[in-house]
Design an enzyme around this catalytic site. Structure first.
Site, PDB file in Angstrom:
ATOM      1  N   GLU A   1       2.517   0.354   7.263  1.00 42.07           N
ATOM      2  CA  GLU A   1       2.153   1.749   7.457  1.00 42.07           C
ATOM      3  C   GLU A   1       0.644   1.955   7.361  1.00 42.07           C
ATOM      4  O   GLU A   1      -0.066   1.214   6.681  1.00 42.07           O
ATOM      5  CB  GLU A   1       2.877   2.630   6.445  1.00 42.07           C
ATOM      6  CG  GLU A   1       2.676   2.194   5.023  1.00 42.07           C
ATOM      7  CD  GLU A   1       3.570   2.981   4.072  1.00 42.07           C
ATOM      8  OE1 GLU A   1       4.785   3.032   4.297  1.00 42.07           O
ATOM      9  OE2 GLU A   1       3.030   3.532   3.115  1.00 42.07           O
TER      10      GLU A   1
ATOM     11  N   CYS B   1      -6.114   4.613   6.032  1.00 40.96           N
ATOM     12  CA  CYS B   1      -5.666   3.734   4.956  1.00 40.96           C
ATOM     13  C   CYS B   1      -4.858   2.612   5.602  1.00 40.96           C
ATOM     14  O   CYS B   1      -3.873   2.862   6.291  1.00 40.96           O
ATOM     15  CB  CYS B   1      -4.812   4.550   3.990  1.00 40.96           C
ATOM     16  SG  CYS B   1      -4.109   3.575   2.675  1.00 40.96           S
TER      17      CYS B   1
ATOM     18  N   CYS C   1       4.338  -6.597  -1.538  1.00 40.61           N
ATOM     19  CA  CYS C   1       3.273  -6.956  -2.485  1.00 40.61           C
ATOM     20  C   CYS C   1       3.883  -7.678  -3.670  1.00 40.61           C
ATOM     21  O   CYS C   1       4.942  -7.283  -4.160  1.00 40.61           O
ATOM     22  CB  CYS C   1       2.544  -5.688  -2.955  1.00 40.61           C
ATOM     23  SG  CYS C   1       1.197  -6.051  -4.099  1.00 40.61           S
TER      24      CYS C   1
ATOM     25  N   CYS D   1       3.599  -3.844  -9.668  1.00 43.46           N
ATOM     26  CA  CYS D   1       3.245  -2.692 -10.514  1.00 43.46           C
ATOM     27  C   CYS D   1       4.493  -1.815 -10.673  1.00 43.46           C
ATOM     28  O   CYS D   1       5.227  -1.582  -9.702  1.00 43.46           O
ATOM     29  CB  CYS D   1       2.101  -1.909  -9.896  1.00 43.46           C
ATOM     30  SG  CYS D   1       0.624  -2.931  -9.708  1.00 43.46           S
TER      31      CYS D   1
ATOM     32  N   CYS E   1       4.926   1.480  -8.352  1.00 40.90           N
ATOM     33  CA  CYS E   1       4.518   1.464  -6.942  1.00 40.90           C
ATOM     34  C   CYS E   1       5.641   1.063  -5.994  1.00 40.90           C
ATOM     35  O   CYS E   1       6.276   0.023  -6.176  1.00 40.90           O
ATOM     36  CB  CYS E   1       3.333   0.510  -6.776  1.00 40.90           C
ATOM     37  SG  CYS E   1       2.842   0.295  -5.061  1.00 40.90           S
TER      38      CYS E   1
ATOM     39  N   CYS F   1       1.307   5.055  -1.138  1.00 42.03           N
ATOM     40  CA  CYS F   1       1.375   3.811  -0.373  1.00 42.03           C
ATOM     41  C   CYS F   1       2.740   3.165  -0.516  1.00 42.03           C
ATOM     42  O   CYS F   1       3.323   3.125  -1.579  1.00 42.03           O
ATOM     43  CB  CYS F   1       0.243   2.873  -0.769  1.00 42.03           C
ATOM     44  SG  CYS F   1       0.435   2.038  -2.326  1.00 42.03           S
TER      45      CYS F   1
HETATM   46  N1  SAH Z   1      -3.007  -3.307  -4.204  1.00 34.68           N
HETATM   47  C1  SAH Z   1      -4.210  -2.563  -4.247  1.00 34.68           C
HETATM   48  C2  SAH Z   1      -4.365  -1.611  -3.064  1.00 34.68           C
HETATM   49  C3  SAH Z   1      -3.138  -0.886  -2.626  1.00 34.68           C
HETATM   50  S1  SAH Z   1      -2.483   0.314  -3.751  1.00 34.68           S
HETATM   51  C4  SAH Z   1      -4.318  -1.819  -5.558  1.00 34.68           C
HETATM   52  O1  SAH Z   1      -3.343  -1.795  -6.318  1.00 34.68           O
HETATM   53  O2  SAH Z   1      -5.397  -1.308  -5.833  1.00 34.68           O
HETATM   54  C5  SAH Z   1      -3.685   1.620  -3.589  1.00 34.68           C
HETATM   55  C6  SAH Z   1      -3.683   2.588  -4.740  1.00 34.68           C
HETATM   56  O3  SAH Z   1      -2.513   3.425  -4.723  1.00 34.68           O
HETATM   57  C7  SAH Z   1      -3.710   1.912  -6.108  1.00 34.68           C
HETATM   58  O4  SAH Z   1      -4.658   2.497  -6.948  1.00 34.68           O
HETATM   59  C8  SAH Z   1      -2.302   2.181  -6.599  1.00 34.68           C
HETATM   60  O5  SAH Z   1      -2.231   2.101  -7.980  1.00 34.68           O
HETATM   61  C9  SAH Z   1      -2.010   3.541  -6.040  1.00 34.68           C
HETATM   62  N2  SAH Z   1      -0.600   3.928  -6.032  1.00 34.68           N
HETATM   63  C10 SAH Z   1       0.473   3.134  -5.966  1.00 34.68           C
HETATM   64  N3  SAH Z   1       1.615   3.867  -6.016  1.00 34.68           N
HETATM   65  C11 SAH Z   1       1.233   5.155  -6.093  1.00 34.68           C
HETATM   66  C12 SAH Z   1       1.945   6.395  -6.197  1.00 34.68           C
HETATM   67  N4  SAH Z   1       3.255   6.429  -6.178  1.00 34.68           N
HETATM   68  N5  SAH Z   1       1.218   7.532  -6.286  1.00 34.68           N
HETATM   69  C13 SAH Z   1      -0.124   7.508  -6.264  1.00 34.68           C
HETATM   70  N6  SAH Z   1      -0.847   6.370  -6.163  1.00 34.68           N
HETATM   71  C14 SAH Z   1      -0.170   5.201  -6.107  1.00 34.68           C
HETATM   72 FE1  SF4 Z   2       0.698  -4.027  -5.096  1.00 36.32          FE
HETATM   73 FE2  SF4 Z   2       1.309  -1.460  -5.361  1.00 36.32          FE
HETATM   74 FE3  SF4 Z   2       0.363  -2.820  -7.431  1.00 36.32          FE
HETATM   75 FE4  SF4 Z   2      -1.287  -2.234  -5.379  1.00 36.32          FE
HETATM   76  S1  SF4 Z   2      -0.282  -0.781  -6.759  1.00 36.32           S
HETATM   77  S2  SF4 Z   2      -1.044  -4.192  -6.454  1.00 36.32           S
HETATM   78  S3  SF4 Z   2       0.180  -2.378  -3.674  1.00 36.32           S
HETATM   79  S4  SF4 Z   2       2.328  -3.207  -6.388  1.00 36.32           S
END
Ligand code: SAH
Ligand code: SF4
Length: 345
Positions: free
Chosen positions: A90, A103, A110, A114, A117, A331
């Site tokens: 996406e 973006c 991934c 986390c 996420c 994301c």
């Molecule tokens: N993997 C990288 C980049 C992709 S995630 C990283 O973790 O930085 C991009 C950002 O979106 C990160 O700061 C992540 O913590 C945040 N993110 C993930 N899930 C989210 C959610 N449900 N609501 C808001 N931000 C979120």
């Molecule tokens: Fe991966 Fe989501 Fe963690 Fe970014 S926030 S490192 S995309 S699991």
């Protein structure tokens, strides 16, 4: 056939040289493709005919198939694209006063896991190539008939777990003969892979670096981000300092506000202690709820209290107004919804 968009300018010059041609044709070829949108080597009239034929037999200009699209009330558009092997990625287009930002996704799934996420719900299937990241920009530019001025590598995936392709991608979109997106208009976001942050610092690019911090103590951060067990906050901060020293650039820390988890004033104080004196900037992000998880966003009052506390303690901070809140815009969310539907059918 190879994907033309995977080639950096240097790669193309190397290819030409290897085939016995003058490397300067790379300038002309890049200009045809990226400036004049000419995707047929036969139409590149200032290129020698034998070379045109050779290029045509070697490289293709694939396009991405649009699988679905969502438009939010604030104009944010979210595309779901299908790659040549059926994988879904996406890209999110956002309108700002300063221009249009996209973006971009860097991996299918991934591996960082986390706990908040949607992207981490599915393990990584594969890395995206540089070209597949470039294609996301080209595809959206073509569909919308716009020019994207800013790029954030913040879609699904951990860009520093796909380092080389991400760097090639940055090189291509930044190149004066290609998309010419200024390095200062490009941001890479990482969950904090320390050796790669150091490597990135050593490149001394003008590209912005954002680190997803989300907590200023190891206990909270490890519960949110398993990567913290491998690279705890102390090591992470050391690499961040190194980046600032090496590049002379300000670093951004992203901080998700999760109700009752990391959003108290105590957390704000810990965060300001951690960042005191550093050339850093905090981007507070309201959490976009994901149905699979129990986390909630902080309420507005708590968000403001947290923000005010950081400000008062001398930290540079913004509270990002979440874009596209009504369209699964966080994301990985659209992708994970679609995958679920695919699995059910
Ligand atoms: N993997 C990288 C980049 C992709 S995630 C990283 O973790 O930085 C991009 C950002 O979106 C990160 O700061 C992540 O913590 C945040 N993110 C993930 N899930 C989210 C959610 N449900 N609501 C808001 N931000 C979120
Ligand atoms: Fe991966 Fe989501 Fe963690 Fe970014 S926030 S490192 S995309 S699991």
């Amino acid at each position: 056939m190879k994907n033309f968009y995977d080639l950096t300018f240097k790669d193309l010059k190397g290819y030409l040289k290897g085939q016995g041609y003058k490397p300067f044709a790379a300038t002309q070829i890049f200009e045809w493709v990226y400036k004049k949108d000419t995707l047929d080597f036969n139409k590149m009239t200032n290129i020698a005919k034998p070379l045109r034929a050779e290029l045509g037999n070697t490289f293709a200009f694939p396009s991405l198939k649009e699988s679905s699209r969502q438009v939010a009330s604030d104009g944010t558009k979210k595309y779901l694209f299908e790659l040549h092997d059926g994988q879904l990625v996406e890209s999110v287009l956002m309108e700002h006063e300063y221009g249009l930002s996209l973006c971009v996704t860097s991996q299918v799934g991934c591996n960082m896991g986390c706990t908040f996420c949607a992207s981490g719900l599915k393990k990584k299937t594969r890395d995206l190539t540089a070209g597949e990241m470039v294609q996301q920009i080209l595809e959206v530019q073509n569909k919308e008939d716009v020019r994207i001025s800013h790029v954030v590598v913040m879609g699904t995936g951990e860009p520093f777990d796909n380092y080389e392709n991400t760097m090639n991608f940055v090189n291509i979109i930044n190149h004066p003969k290609a998309l010419e997106i200024g390095a200062r208009h490009i941001t890479i976001s990482t969950s904090g892979i320390v050796p790669m942050i150091e490597k990135f610092a050593d490149e001394q690019l003008q590209v912005n670096l954002a680190i997803s911090l989300h907590a200023a103590d190891d206990k909270t951060r490890s519960s949110l981000m398993p990567i913290n067990r491998k690279y705890p906050i102390k090591d992470l901060m050391r690499s961040a300092e190194y980046y600032v020293k090496k590049t002379n650039r300000r670093i951004t820390f992203e901080y998700l506000l999760l109700g009752g988890v990391n959003d108290t004033l105590e957390h704000a104080d810990k965060l300001s202690d951690l960042l005191r004196g550093m050339n850093a900037y905090v981007n507070l992000i309201p959490y976009n709820p994901v149905s699979e998880f129990d986390y909630n966003s902080s309420n507005n009052r708590q968000q403001n209290l947290f923000y005010d506390r950081l400000k008062k303690r001398g930290i540079q901070v913004t509270l990002r107004r979440e874009k596209g809140g009504d369209i699964d815009a966080a994301c990985g969310q659209l992708r994970s919804q679609t995958m679920k539907k695919r699995d059910e059918s």
